[in-house]
Design a protein around this motif. Structure first.
Motif, PDB file in Angstrom:
ATOM      1  N   CYS A  65      28.388  63.615  34.066  1.00 45.74           N
ATOM      2  CA  CYS A  65      27.976  62.229  34.320  1.00 45.74           C
ATOM      3  C   CYS A  65      26.961  61.847  33.243  1.00 45.74           C
ATOM      4  N   ASP A  66      27.415  61.104  32.243  1.00 47.40           N
ATOM      5  CA  ASP A  66      26.563  60.759  31.103  1.00 47.40           C
ATOM      6  C   ASP A  66      25.828  59.447  31.369  1.00 47.40           C
ATOM      7  N   GLU A  67      24.656  59.555  31.971  1.00 48.40           N
ATOM      8  CA  GLU A  67      23.834  58.396  32.334  1.00 48.40           C
ATOM      9  C   GLU A  67      24.691  57.329  33.021  1.00 48.40           C
ATOM     10  N   PRO A  68      25.339  57.666  34.136  1.00 48.94           N
ATOM     11  CA  PRO A  68      26.298  56.750  34.763  1.00 48.94           C
ATOM     12  C   PRO A  68      25.667  55.516  35.403  1.00 48.94           C
ATOM     13  N   ILE A  69      24.345  55.506  35.540  1.00 47.44           N
ATOM     14  CA  ILE A  69      23.693  54.354  36.176  1.00 47.44           C
ATOM     15  C   ILE A  69      22.808  53.585  35.215  1.00 47.44           C
ATOM     16  N   ALA A  70      22.710  54.027  33.953  1.00 43.86           N
ATOM     17  CA  ALA A  70      21.769  53.414  33.012  1.00 43.86           C
ATOM     18  C   ALA A  70      22.106  51.967  32.711  1.00 43.86           C
ATOM     19  N   ALA A  71      23.397  51.611  32.716  1.00 47.35           N
ATOM     20  CA  ALA A  71      23.808  50.252  32.362  1.00 47.35           C
ATOM     21  C   ALA A  71      23.929  49.338  33.581  1.00 47.35           C
ATOM     22  N   LEU A  72      23.504  49.813  34.753  1.00 47.49           N
ATOM     23  CA  LEU A  72      23.683  49.049  35.989  1.00 47.49           C
ATOM     24  C   LEU A  72      22.366  48.444  36.456  1.00 47.49           C
ATOM     25  N   ASP A  73      22.475  47.378  37.257  1.00 45.87           N
ATOM     26  CA  ASP A  73      21.297  46.792  37.882  1.00 45.87           C
ATOM     27  C   ASP A  73      20.661  47.804  38.822  1.00 45.87           C
ATOM     28  N   VAL A  74      19.352  47.705  38.977  1.00 49.41           N
ATOM     29  CA  VAL A  74      18.628  48.640  39.831  1.00 49.41           C
ATOM     30  C   VAL A  74      19.176  48.602  41.260  1.00 49.41           C
ATOM     31  N   SER A  75      19.562  47.427  41.735  1.00 50.22           N
ATOM     32  CA  SER A  75      20.069  47.289  43.103  1.00 50.22           C
ATOM     33  C   SER A  75      21.395  48.014  43.299  1.00 50.22           C
ATOM     34  N   ILE A  76      22.134  48.281  42.198  1.00 48.40           N
ATOM     35  CA  ILE A  76      23.441  48.920  42.285  1.00 48.40           C
ATOM     36  C   ILE A  76      23.349  50.420  42.023  1.00 48.40           C
ATOM     37  N   GLN A  77      22.291  50.863  41.339  1.00 50.62           N
ATOM     38  CA  GLN A  77      22.187  52.261  40.950  1.00 50.62           C
ATOM     39  C   GLN A  77      22.239  53.206  42.142  1.00 50.62           C
ATOM     40  N   ALA A  78      21.488  52.876  43.195  1.00 53.34           N
ATOM     41  CA  ALA A  78      21.458  53.755  44.367  1.00 53.34           C
ATOM     42  C   ALA A  78      22.834  53.853  45.014  1.00 53.34           C
ATOM     43  N   GLN A  79      23.599  52.764  45.015  1.00 58.67           N
ATOM     44  CA  GLN A  79      24.941  52.800  45.601  1.00 58.67           C
ATOM     45  C   GLN A  79      25.839  53.764  44.839  1.00 58.67           C
ATOM     46  N   VAL A  80      25.773  53.740  43.521  1.00 50.62           N
ATOM     47  CA  VAL A  80      26.621  54.614  42.711  1.00 50.62           C
ATOM     48  C   VAL A  80      26.207  56.075  42.888  1.00 50.62           C
ATOM     49  N   VAL A  81      24.906  56.344  42.918  1.00 48.08           N
ATOM     50  CA  VAL A  81      24.438  57.719  43.109  1.00 48.08           C
ATOM     51  C   VAL A  81      24.839  58.233  44.487  1.00 48.08           C
ATOM     52  N   ASN A  82      24.706  57.401  45.521  1.00 50.08           N
ATOM     53  CA  ASN A  82      25.129  57.820  46.862  1.00 50.08           C
ATOM     54  C   ASN A  82      26.625  58.093  46.906  1.00 50.08           C
ATOM     55  N   LEU A  83      27.411  57.294  46.181  1.00 51.15           N
ATOM     56  CA  LEU A  83      28.850  57.522  46.102  1.00 51.15           C
ATOM     57  C   LEU A  83      29.133  58.869  45.450  1.00 51.15           C
ATOM     58  N   LEU A  84      28.441  59.179  44.355  1.00 54.43           N
ATOM     59  CA  LEU A  84      28.643  60.457  43.680  1.00 54.43           C
ATOM     60  C   LEU A  84      28.297  61.623  44.604  1.00 54.43           C
ATOM     61  N   GLU A  85      27.241  61.490  45.388  1.00 55.17           N
ATOM     62  CA  GLU A  85      26.865  62.549  46.325  1.00 55.17           C
ATOM     63  C   GLU A  85      27.912  62.717  47.417  1.00 55.17           C
ATOM     64  N   ASP A  86      28.419  61.605  47.944  1.00 56.36           N
ATOM     65  CA  ASP A  86      29.447  61.681  48.986  1.00 56.36           C
ATOM     66  C   ASP A  86      30.719  62.341  48.457  1.00 56.36           C
ATOM     67  N   LEU A  87      31.118  61.966  47.245  1.00 57.32           N
ATOM     68  CA  LEU A  87      32.322  62.544  46.658  1.00 57.32           C
ATOM     69  C   LEU A  87      32.128  64.032  46.358  1.00 57.32           C
ATOM     70  N   GLN A  88      30.936  64.410  45.958  1.00 57.60           N
ATOM     71  CA  GLN A  88      30.660  65.821  45.709  1.00 57.60           C
ATOM     72  C   GLN A  88      30.821  66.644  46.975  1.00 57.60           C
ATOM     73  N   GLU A  89      30.319  66.106  48.084  1.00 58.06           N
ATOM     74  CA  GLU A  89      30.427  66.815  49.358  1.00 58.06           C
ATOM     75  C   GLU A  89      31.875  66.900  49.835  1.00 58.06           C
ATOM     76  N   LYS A  90      32.620  65.811  49.684  1.00 52.61           N
ATOM     77  CA  LYS A  90      34.011  65.779  50.168  1.00 52.61           C
ATOM     78  C   LYS A  90      34.957  66.604  49.299  1.00 52.61           C
ATOM     79  N   LEU A  91      34.749  66.568  47.977  1.00 52.32           N
ATOM     80  CA  LEU A  91      35.705  67.154  47.039  1.00 52.32           C
ATOM     81  C   LEU A  91      35.230  68.470  46.419  1.00 52.32           C
ATOM     82  N   GLY A  92      34.013  68.892  46.745  1.00 47.51           N
ATOM     83  CA  GLY A  92      33.498  70.139  46.194  1.00 47.51           C
ATOM     84  C   GLY A  92      33.258  70.086  44.697  1.00 47.51           C
TER      85      GLY A  92
END
Length: 335
Positions: A182-209
């Protein structure tokens, strides 16, 4: 569980130098030392946060691991197989095992392709699915990243930055990779959206290993998502260890300065926070200083730092630090 699993990725002595040419005859006159003797391991299911200032070699390290940039030296072992010198056919068979989420979703998505075509492209290249199975997989990935199936025939310019990054995530995960850079996947996003993307990455990590190498300059976000943290400065690893330990008790002077700059949400703690301000500028990677590359800005520098390159020394508890202060401390303990 992650600490007991064998390393999914082992990097040793990774070096990336870009040659510098000048003159009419294009003679080589030097090199940009983007990455210099970097080594670390990532175990299955872990997230290793790679942090540091802009230009320190984080993104080049991630790209070299995926063979998007050729390494000058070193080994890159994925699931026990050294991929650093693999040829085209052998490397191609391993591509589905390792994928990348890029920093700028607008630049990394083809504006002339629909969302469905973008997500299906890696399936066309590697999976060999029939049209029905390919369409089914595309829709499954859109569901997984929170995109409506009705968006499949739309184009990237019709989406917000956060939605475009979700498209990039869906594309990266379409082949069921084990390692995702993940090469700075939230750097180009609005602050309000960054947490959503990080939470998505965490959820996918848990589901998909999944296993992540999460590259960022946002120390607050890395502290939230990372299992372990590696700190880079001028192409070298300064310190690496469990995230909680590195943030609570940094060993390297550079890590101390970075951590001191992280704001606290507690007003009382923030009022007492002492900021360490480093003096001077980061040296040029074309002409790095002798000895420790941080010695020109280090508030704790002494003579040995100017002469010798510090090794990345084990400090126990899965922590390693490249600093002569801790070499000296260990020598006194041994004596």
């Amino acid at each position: 569980m992650a600490s007991e699993a064998p390393p999914l990725l082992r990097v040793e002595g990774l070096t990336v130098h870009f040659p510098v040419y000048r003159g009419v005859l294009r003679r080589r006159v030097g090199a940009i030392r983007a990455v210099d003797d970097v080594g670390f391991e990532i175990r299955a299911g872990e997230t290793l946060g790679l942090v540091g200032e802009s230009g320190c070699g984080k993104s080049t390290t991630g790209r070299a691991i995926l063979r998007l940039v050729e390494a000058t030296a070193g080994s890159i072992e994925l699931e026990g197989r050294d991929i650093a010198r693999l040829g085209g056919g052998a490397l191609r068979t391993l591509r589905p095992r390792m994928q990348m989420i890029f920093q700028d979703p607008q630049a990394s998505l083809n504006p002339r392709m629909t969302v469905g075509s973008i997500i299906a492209e890696p399936l066309d290249e590697h999976a060999g699915l029939d049209p029905a199975a390919r369409r089914k997989r595309v829709l499954e990935m859109m569901d997984a990243v929170g995109l409506s199936r009705g968006f499949a025939n739309r184009y990237p310019h019709e989406f917000s930055g956060g939605q475009r990054q979700r498209i990039g995530i869906a594309r990266a995960l379409a082949l069921n990779p084990k390692l995702v850079v993940c090469d700075e996947p939230i750097a180009a996003l609005d602050v309000s959206i960054q947490a959503q993307v990080v939470n998505l990455l965490e959820d996918l990590q848990e589901k998909l290993g999944l296993t992540y190498l999460f590259i960022s300059h946002d120390l607050s976000m890395v502290r939230h998502i990372a299992t372990r943290v590696a700190v880079m400065y001028l192409g070298r690893i300064a310190e690496i260890g469990p995230a909680a330990a590195v943030y609570e008790a940094p060993l390297h002077p550079y890590t101390e300065a970075l951590v001191s700059a992280v704001p606290s949400p507690d007003p009382e703690v923030e009022a007492r926070r002492e900021r360490i301000v480093l003096k001077g500028e980061v040296p040029s990677p074309a002409r790095p200083p002798a000895g420790c590359v941080f010695h020109t800005r280090c508030p704790k520098v002494f003579d040995r730092c100017r002469r010798e390159v510090p090794a990345l020394v084990d400090q126990g508890g899965r922590r390693r630090v490249a600093c002569h202060l801790h070499d000296r401390a260990q020598t006194r303990t041994a004596a």
